[in-house]
Design a protein around this motif. Structure first.
Motif, PDB file in Angstrom:
ATOM      1  N   MET A   1       0.847  -1.182   0.000  1.00  0.00           N
ATOM      2  CA  MET A   1       0.000   0.000   0.000  1.00  0.00           C
ATOM      3  C   MET A   1       0.894   1.248   0.000  1.00  0.00           C
ATOM      4  SD  MET A   1      -2.894  -1.795   0.069  1.00  0.00           S
ATOM      5  CE  MET A   1      -3.823  -0.473  -0.435  1.00  0.00           C
ATOM      6  N   THR A   2       0.663   2.114   0.944  1.00  0.00           N
ATOM      7  CA  THR A   2       1.415   3.370   0.943  1.00  0.00           C
ATOM      8  C   THR A   2       2.802   3.173   1.556  1.00  0.00           C
ATOM      9  OG1 THR A   2      -0.687   4.377   1.429  1.00  0.00           O
ATOM     10  CG2 THR A   2       1.224   5.806   1.516  1.00  0.00           C
ATOM     11  N   GLU A   3       3.780   3.758   0.904  1.00  0.00           N
ATOM     12  CA  GLU A   3       5.126   3.700   1.455  1.00  0.00           C
ATOM     13  C   GLU A   3       5.297   4.840   2.439  1.00  0.00           C
ATOM     14  OE1 GLU A   3       8.682   3.305  -1.216  1.00  0.00           O
ATOM     15  OE2 GLU A   3       7.102   2.546  -2.528  1.00  0.00           O
ATOM     16  N   ASN A  33      10.615 -13.555  -1.470  1.00  0.00           N
ATOM     17  CA  ASN A  33      10.498 -12.949  -2.796  1.00  0.00           C
ATOM     18  C   ASN A  33       9.954 -11.519  -2.697  1.00  0.00           C
ATOM     19  OD1 ASN A  33      10.428 -13.170  -5.803  1.00  0.00           O
ATOM     20  ND2 ASN A  33       8.258 -12.812  -5.430  1.00  0.00           N
ATOM     21  N   VAL A  36      12.874  -9.204  -1.685  1.00  0.00           N
ATOM     22  CA  VAL A  36      13.825  -8.809  -2.733  1.00  0.00           C
ATOM     23  C   VAL A  36      13.162  -7.887  -3.761  1.00  0.00           C
ATOM     24  CG1 VAL A  36      15.487 -10.684  -2.464  1.00  0.00           C
ATOM     25  CG2 VAL A  36      13.581 -11.000  -4.019  1.00  0.00           C
ATOM     26  N   MET A  37      11.861  -8.090  -3.973  1.00  0.00           N
ATOM     27  CA  MET A  37      11.146  -7.205  -4.904  1.00  0.00           C
ATOM     28  C   MET A  37      11.057  -5.771  -4.378  1.00  0.00           C
ATOM     29  SD  MET A  37       7.951  -9.421  -6.346  1.00  0.00           S
ATOM     30  CE  MET A  37       7.126  -8.044  -7.120  1.00  0.00           C
ATOM     31  N   GLU A  38      11.188  -5.621  -3.068  1.00  0.00           N
ATOM     32  CA  GLU A  38      11.138  -4.288  -2.466  1.00  0.00           C
ATOM     33  C   GLU A  38      12.538  -3.760  -2.176  1.00  0.00           C
ATOM     34  OE1 GLU A  38       8.437  -2.307  -1.899  1.00  0.00           O
ATOM     35  OE2 GLU A  38       7.263  -3.806  -2.944  1.00  0.00           O
ATOM     36  N   GLY A  39      13.531  -4.463  -2.667  1.00  0.00           N
ATOM     37  CA  GLY A  39      14.896  -3.996  -2.448  1.00  0.00           C
ATOM     38  C   GLY A  39      15.446  -4.352  -1.078  1.00  0.00           C
ATOM     39  N   GLY A 120      16.705 -12.154  -7.758  1.00  0.00           N
ATOM     40  CA  GLY A 120      16.595 -10.864  -7.091  1.00  0.00           C
ATOM     41  C   GLY A 120      17.680 -10.636  -6.052  1.00  0.00           C
TER      42      GLY A 120
END
Lengths: 168, 103
Positions: A1-3, A33, A36-39, A120
């Motif tokens: 949702m919101t960061e 997963n 890693v997709m969010e860094g 990733g």
């Protein structure tokens, strides 16, 4: 949702998976997963029955428990009688159905999922004690396994600011 | 909602910087958005962006797995193109809503 700008953002995760059912293994894989997709740096550590998830022979044939699982329901929502769960083939059938439903949601089989996590930058480790206990060798494990490590090694690679250890 | 000016055009974005209207997007806007994120878009980036826009337009639930199977780039390559957020950054620069996807 919101960061949101949290004070100490999550930077690093060590996810320990100690169980070998579909739901436990996928909880670990999806968290890794998603990280890693969010860094976020993610490492997976498989131990005890969780080793099935990286054992070549079993990794793509994980099961869910049809007995002793109160959340297990029939399609439609009716209770799933435990006695039905003990009939040969039922657990395999239910598990195959679950894997099919996940595939429809674009959730890949275990080996492909591990490959995605590694793509990733994630890393996959096996627990030395459990590997010894189950009399396995690195040859029995998926090629995605980076190393067989001790609990001490696990802690050594889990430190740092913004690090968390998650146990599944 | 916020507004941002890219390539001389003022457009509406949400609080995370995603375009509110898919039709506001242009290549020039993508280039400037990506530059803000520290990425210089190449032809390969644009192939991914165009793919995402095309799939989004037909209502596909997007995931990195789908992009990985698109034949444009594999998942590792996607991470290299959009470091630290293969799906969230690529969809942002493609001018489409952030995919509500866990994979």
């Amino acid at each position: 949702m919101t960061e949101k700008n949290s004070e100490t953002p999550l930077k690093k995760l060590m996810i320990i998976c100690a169980k070998g059912t579909i739901e436990d293994v996928y909880a670990a894989l999806i968290m890794a997963n998603g990280a890693v997709m969010e860094g976020i740096e993610a490492k997976l550590f498989f131990t005890f029955f969780g080793l099935d998830a990286i054992t070549k022979k079993y990794m793509n044939k994980l099961h869910t428990a049809t007995v002793g699982n109160p959340a297990m329901r029939m399609p439609g929502g009716l209770a799933f009688p435990s006695l039905l769960g003990v009939i040969p083939g039922v657990e395999a059938g239910v598990s195959a159905m679950m894997r099919k439903q996940m595939d429809e949601l674009d959730i890949p089989p275990v080996d492909e999922f591990l490959e995605m996590i590694i793509a990733g930058g994630g890393e996959v480790y096996a627990c030395k004690l459990a590997v010894d206990m189950f009399k396995l060798t690195i040859e029995d494990l998926s090629e995605h396994t980076k190393a067989i490590i001790t609990v001490g090694d696990l802690y050594a690679m889990s430190g740092g600011e913004g690090s968390q250890i998650i146990f599944v | 909602m916020a507004q941002k000016t890219y390539a001389g055009k003022t457009i509406e974005v949400n609080e995370e910087g995603y375009l509110l209207n898919v039709s506001d997007w242009s290549k020039e806007i993508a280039v400037e958005m990506a530059k803000e994120g520290g990425i210089d878009l190449t032809g390969k980036h644009f192939e991914v962006l165009e793919y995402l826009r095309k799939e989004q337009a037909v209502g596909t639930a997007l995931s990195i797995r789908k992009v990985g199977k698109s034949g444009i780039v594999d998942i590792k390559g996607l991470y290299e193109l959009f470091p630290g957020g293969p799906l969230k950054y690529s969809s942002k620069y493609a001018g489409i809503p952030k995919p509500a996807s866990c994979v």
